[in-house]
Design a protein around this motif. Structure first.
Motif, PDB file in Angstrom:
ATOM      1  N   LEU A  90       0.830  -1.205   0.000  1.00 32.37           N
ATOM      2  CA  LEU A  90       0.000   0.000   0.000  1.00 32.37           C
ATOM      3  C   LEU A  90       0.864   1.256   0.000  1.00 32.37           C
ATOM      4  CD1 LEU A  90      -2.548  -0.981   2.805  1.00 32.37           C
ATOM      5  CD2 LEU A  90      -2.763  -1.365   0.336  1.00 32.37           C
ATOM      6  N   VAL A  91       0.369   2.309  -0.678  1.00 31.70           N
ATOM      7  CA  VAL A  91       1.067   3.594  -0.653  1.00 31.70           C
ATOM      8  C   VAL A  91       0.156   4.729  -0.203  1.00 31.70           C
ATOM      9  CG1 VAL A  91       2.845   3.003  -2.335  1.00 31.70           C
ATOM     10  CG2 VAL A  91       0.647   3.927  -3.131  1.00 31.70           C
ATOM     11  N   ASP A  92      -1.119   4.442   0.070  1.00 36.70           N
ATOM     12  CA  ASP A  92      -2.001   5.474   0.597  1.00 36.70           C
ATOM     13  C   ASP A  92      -3.335   4.867   1.000  1.00 36.70           C
ATOM     14  OD1 ASP A  92      -2.665   7.993   1.466  1.00 36.70           O
ATOM     15  OD2 ASP A  92      -2.485   8.964  -0.496  1.00 36.70           O
ATOM     16  N   ARG A  95      -6.917   7.603   5.531  1.00 37.65           N
ATOM     17  CA  ARG A  95      -6.220   7.999   6.752  1.00 37.65           C
ATOM     18  C   ARG A  95      -7.132   8.471   7.887  1.00 37.65           C
ATOM     19  NH1 ARG A  95      -0.537  10.719   4.689  1.00 37.65           N
ATOM     20  NH2 ARG A  95      -0.552   9.878   2.565  1.00 37.65           N
ATOM     21  N   HIS A  96      -8.440   8.506   7.662  1.00 40.03           N
ATOM     22  CA  HIS A  96      -9.309   9.033   8.715  1.00 40.03           C
ATOM     23  C   HIS A  96     -10.495   8.127   9.064  1.00 40.03           C
ATOM     24  CE1 HIS A  96     -12.207  10.123   5.595  1.00 40.03           C
ATOM     25  NE2 HIS A  96     -11.232  10.750   4.951  1.00 40.03           N
ATOM     26  N   CYS A  97     -10.735   7.065   8.308  1.00 38.61           N
ATOM     27  CA  CYS A  97     -11.846   6.171   8.634  1.00 38.61           C
ATOM     28  C   CYS A  97     -11.483   5.313   9.839  1.00 38.61           C
ATOM     29  CB  CYS A  97     -12.205   5.291   7.435  1.00 38.61           C
ATOM     30  SG  CYS A  97     -10.971   4.009   7.053  1.00 38.61           S
ATOM     31  N   ALA A  98     -12.449   4.524  10.332  1.00 36.84           N
ATOM     32  CA  ALA A  98     -12.215   3.701  11.519  1.00 36.84           C
ATOM     33  C   ALA A  98     -11.081   2.714  11.303  1.00 36.84           C
ATOM     34  CB  ALA A  98     -13.497   2.957  11.893  1.00 36.84           C
ATOM     35  N   ALA A  99     -11.014   2.107  10.112  1.00 40.33           N
ATOM     36  CA  ALA A  99      -9.955   1.132   9.831  1.00 40.33           C
ATOM     37  C   ALA A  99      -8.595   1.802   9.839  1.00 40.33           C
ATOM     38  CB  ALA A  99     -10.214   0.440   8.495  1.00 40.33           C
ATOM     39  N   CYS A 100      -8.478   2.942   9.165  1.00 41.86           N
ATOM     40  CA  CYS A 100      -7.189   3.648   9.121  1.00 41.86           C
ATOM     41  C   CYS A 100      -6.759   4.101  10.513  1.00 41.86           C
ATOM     42  CB  CYS A 100      -7.269   4.838   8.181  1.00 41.86           C
ATOM     43  SG  CYS A 100      -7.298   4.389   6.418  1.00 41.86           S
ATOM     44  N   GLU A 101      -7.702   4.591  11.310  1.00 43.03           N
ATOM     45  CA  GLU A 101      -7.370   5.023  12.658  1.00 43.03           C
ATOM     46  C   GLU A 101      -6.924   3.862  13.540  1.00 43.03           C
ATOM     47  OE1 GLU A 101     -10.641   7.288  14.166  1.00 43.03           O
ATOM     48  OE2 GLU A 101     -10.123   9.063  12.965  1.00 43.03           O
ATOM     49  N   ASP A 102      -7.364   2.647  13.189  1.00 37.55           N
ATOM     50  CA  ASP A 102      -6.931   1.445  13.907  1.00 37.55           C
ATOM     51  C   ASP A 102      -5.631   0.871  13.358  1.00 37.55           C
ATOM     52  OD1 ASP A 102      -9.022   1.483  15.701  1.00 37.55           O
ATOM     53  OD2 ASP A 102     -10.268   0.055  14.577  1.00 37.55           O
ATOM     54  N   GLY A 103      -5.015   1.550  12.380  1.00 42.73           N
ATOM     55  CA  GLY A 103      -3.799   1.034  11.764  1.00 42.73           C
ATOM     56  C   GLY A 103      -4.047  -0.142  10.849  1.00 42.73           C
ATOM     57  N   LEU A 104      -5.253  -0.223  10.304  1.00 48.23           N
ATOM     58  CA  LEU A 104      -5.630  -1.313   9.394  1.00 48.23           C
ATOM     59  C   LEU A 104      -5.941  -0.728   8.018  1.00 48.23           C
ATOM     60  CD1 LEU A 104      -7.955  -3.277  11.850  1.00 48.23           C
ATOM     61  CD2 LEU A 104      -5.609  -3.867  11.194  1.00 48.23           C
ATOM     62  N   GLU A 105      -4.938  -0.055   7.464  1.00 45.94           N
ATOM     63  CA  GLU A 105      -5.140   0.654   6.203  1.00 45.94           C
ATOM     64  C   GLU A 105      -5.546  -0.267   5.058  1.00 45.94           C
ATOM     65  OE1 GLU A 105      -2.071   2.981   8.632  1.00 45.94           O
ATOM     66  OE2 GLU A 105      -2.399   0.864   8.110  1.00 45.94           O
ATOM     67  N   GLN A 106      -5.224  -1.554   5.179  1.00 46.83           N
ATOM     68  CA  GLN A 106      -5.615  -2.492   4.116  1.00 46.83           C
ATOM     69  C   GLN A 106      -7.130  -2.636   4.016  1.00 46.83           C
ATOM     70  OE1 GLN A 106      -4.586  -3.323   7.114  1.00 46.83           O
ATOM     71  NE2 GLN A 106      -4.883  -5.480   7.628  1.00 46.83           N
ATOM     72  N   TYR A 107      -7.847  -2.276   5.085  1.00 42.05           N
ATOM     73  CA  TYR A 107      -9.301  -2.362   5.097  1.00 42.05           C
ATOM     74  C   TYR A 107      -9.946  -0.974   5.045  1.00 42.05           C
ATOM     75  CZ  TYR A 107      -8.122  -7.058   6.755  1.00 42.05           C
ATOM     76  OH  TYR A 107      -7.588  -8.318   6.893  1.00 42.05           O
ATOM     77  N   CYS A 108      -9.210   0.021   4.576  1.00 40.35           N
ATOM     78  CA  CYS A 108      -9.706   1.395   4.497  1.00 40.35           C
ATOM     79  C   CYS A 108     -11.125   1.419   3.915  1.00 40.35           C
ATOM     80  CB  CYS A 108      -8.784   2.224   3.611  1.00 40.35           C
ATOM     81  SG  CYS A 108      -9.362   3.915   3.319  1.00 40.35           S
ATOM     82  N   LEU A 109     -12.034   2.084   4.608  1.00 40.71           N
ATOM     83  CA  LEU A 109     -13.437   2.088   4.197  1.00 40.71           C
ATOM     84  C   LEU A 109     -13.669   2.867   2.911  1.00 40.71           C
ATOM     85  CD1 LEU A 109     -15.183   2.505   7.670  1.00 40.71           C
ATOM     86  CD2 LEU A 109     -14.477   0.423   6.487  1.00 40.71           C
ATOM     87  N   GLU A 110     -12.723   3.724   2.557  1.00 41.08           N
ATOM     88  CA  GLU A 110     -12.827   4.454   1.289  1.00 41.08           C
ATOM     89  C   GLU A 110     -11.970   3.820   0.199  1.00 41.08           C
ATOM     90  OE1 GLU A 110     -12.236   8.642   1.666  1.00 41.08           O
ATOM     91  OE2 GLU A 110     -13.555   8.809   3.418  1.00 41.08           O
ATOM     92  N   GLY A 111     -11.297   2.732   0.537  1.00 38.28           N
ATOM     93  CA  GLY A 111     -10.438   2.037  -0.424  1.00 38.28           C
ATOM     94  C   GLY A 111      -9.003   2.495  -0.331  1.00 38.28           C
ATOM     95  N   SER A 112      -8.103   1.566  -0.058  1.00 42.86           N
ATOM     96  CA  SER A 112      -6.681   1.908   0.015  1.00 42.86           C
ATOM     97  C   SER A 112      -6.096   2.008  -1.391  1.00 42.86           C
ATOM     98  CB  SER A 112      -5.926   0.863   0.830  1.00 42.86           C
ATOM     99  OG  SER A 112      -6.165  -0.434   0.321  1.00 42.86           O
ATOM    100  N   ALA A 114      -3.184   0.889  -3.843  1.00 41.21           N
ATOM    101  CA  ALA A 114      -2.163  -0.137  -4.016  1.00 41.21           C
ATOM    102  C   ALA A 114      -0.872   0.475  -4.560  1.00 41.21           C
ATOM    103  CB  ALA A 114      -2.659  -1.223  -4.963  1.00 41.21           C
ATOM    104  N   THR A 115       0.238  -0.173  -4.238  1.00 40.00           N
ATOM    105  CA  THR A 115       1.550   0.310  -4.666  1.00 40.00           C
ATOM    106  C   THR A 115       1.658   0.356  -6.176  1.00 40.00           C
ATOM    107  OG1 THR A 115       2.502  -0.562  -2.640  1.00 40.00           O
ATOM    108  CG2 THR A 115       4.031  -0.128  -4.440  1.00 40.00           C
ATOM    109  N   TYR A 116       0.978  -0.558  -6.853  1.00 42.54           N
ATOM    110  CA  TYR A 116       0.876  -0.467  -8.312  1.00 42.54           C
ATOM    111  C   TYR A 116      -0.540  -0.827  -8.733  1.00 42.54           C
ATOM    112  CZ  TYR A 116       1.455  -5.610  -8.596  1.00 42.54           C
ATOM    113  OH  TYR A 116       1.316  -6.977  -8.466  1.00 42.54           O
ATOM    114  N   ASN A 117      -0.907  -0.362  -9.928  1.00 44.16           N
ATOM    115  CA  ASN A 117      -2.247  -0.573 -10.472  1.00 44.16           C
ATOM    116  C   ASN A 117      -3.327   0.073  -9.605  1.00 44.16           C
ATOM    117  OD1 ASN A 117      -3.466  -2.051 -12.866  1.00 44.16           O
ATOM    118  ND2 ASN A 117      -4.822  -2.739 -11.241  1.00 44.16           N
ATOM    119  N   GLY A 118      -2.929   1.108  -8.844  1.00 41.72           N
ATOM    120  CA  GLY A 118      -3.896   1.891  -8.094  1.00 41.72           C
ATOM    121  C   GLY A 118      -4.019   3.283  -8.694  1.00 41.72           C
ATOM    122  N   ARG A 119      -4.809   4.126  -8.025  1.00 43.50           N
ATOM    123  CA  ARG A 119      -4.975   5.511  -8.454  1.00 43.50           C
ATOM    124  C   ARG A 119      -4.507   6.439  -7.340  1.00 43.50           C
ATOM    125  NH1 ARG A 119      -5.902   6.601 -13.891  1.00 43.50           N
ATOM    126  NH2 ARG A 119      -7.400   5.119 -14.744  1.00 43.50           N
TER     127      ARG A 119
END
Length: 348
Positions: A90-92, A95-112, A114-119
């Protein structure tokens, strides 16, 4: 940064070849990294060949990145020029949803992202991965590589390592537990190492008699050939936890029956529909759990790197000249690597 050298795919049939790309100049919170090593994950093949039907071409794979910091933005506090660092899957994220605040950026509620093939969340450009000279990443998504780790063999920890470590930690595997690991590939051999380091007794399931000795060398206490019905019958009801690393469809029911009551079977490799169907009675009758797990967030990925340094754990790798990446892909499809390829980026 401007134009840099990279390797990527232009289409599902093109293979992976030299492909110049543009890298942005560092933003205030960015870290610029010269890439020294990049692991090769089977996911790279899926995206290069559009196996999942969602590749954004051109694609530059690679999400197991190790390198050295060459520049930092004015707001960066954790890193300095010369530090050995890593970038994983992951590269982003928002950063403010419940998952991100829990340090679980892979489950970001707005979508994390990806290091490649992401936006890119700022300008919607396609993200390009580690088959390249350099990368620029927000400080939050950069990891410190402990001095005790060999940078080359550390690269796969950022994917294969965290993918197997995260569920073992989340579900509380501890000393004395009986843990089964299904599959003896890049993920499976790391799962064995982590479970042993956590104090568990480990059973490795394999379809191949030829992997019995190999599994024991990796630390497995017991090896069960899953195609042998008598061996599977003998282990019924004995395991507390099963880490299933097999990435293709396979019958889960015999493994569920190897669990005790309250046992947990966690999928980390299979993304396709389960075939044949799971026998629900095997779950209901013993209060067993069938679940899944996806990589790990940034805090846990740093944790696994530190854990590996503390316990002397590394991934078994074969170093690769990037000019041979297409041959490496063909070998990976045949299972002909023990257990991960790592690209030496000096060959770029």
């Amino acid at each position: 940064m401007g134009s840099i050298k990279a390797f990527g795919a232009q289409s599902a049939e093109s293979g992976v070849h030299p492909l110049p790309i543009e890298r942005r100049a560092p933003r205030p919170d960015d870290v610029a990294i010269k890439i020294d090593y990049c692991g090769v994950c089977h996911t790279d093949i899926h995206f290069a060949e559009n196996d999942w039907g969602r590749t954004l071409y051109p694609v530059v794979p690679g999400h197991e990145i190790i390198g050295r910091v060459t520049a930092v933005g004015e707001k960066v506090k954790k890193f300095k020029v010369g530090d050995v660092v890593g970038v994983g899957c992951l590269v982003d994220a928002c950063r403010h949803c419940a998952a991100c605040e829990d340090g679980l950026e892979q489950y970001c509620l707005e979508g994390s992202t990806a290091t490649y093939n992401g936006r890119d969340r700022h300008d919607q450009s396609i993200t390009f991965g580690g088959y390249s000279e350099a990368v620029v990443v927000s400080e939050r998504f950069v990891l410190r590589i402990p001095d005790a780790l060999d940078p080359a063999t550390s690269a796969p920890i950022l994917c294969a390592g965290i993918t197997t470590y995260s569920p073992l930690r989340h579900y509380g595997v501890k000393a004395g537990d009986q843990v089964g690991v299904v599959g003896m590939g890049g993920l499976g051999h790391m799962g064995v190492k982590f479970a042993k380091a956590l104090g568990a007794e480990v059973t490795l399931f394999t379809r191949s008699e030829s992997k019995v000795g190999e599994a024991k060398k990796q630390g497995a206490d017991r090896v069960v050939v899953s195609t042998d019905k008598e061996q599977m019958k003998a282990i019924a009801g004995q395991l507390d936890f099963i880490l299933d690393t097999v990435p293709v469809q396979h019958d889960l029911n015999p493994y569920l029956n190897a669990l005790r009551y309250d046992g947990k079977h966690i999928l980390v490799g299979l993304l396709e529909p389960v075939e044949p169907p799971v026998q629900a009675g095997a779950l209901v009758g013993k209060r067993r759990v069938l679940g899944g797990s996806l990589i790990g967030g940034l805090p846990e990925t740093q944790e696994v790197l530190d854990f590996c340094a503390e316990h002397g754990i590394s991934c078994d790798v074969e170093m690769l000249d990037i000019n041979h990446i297409n041959e490496a892909y063909e070998r990976m499809k045949k299972g002909d690597v023990k257990y991960r390829f790592v690209i030496d980026m000096k060959t770029l």
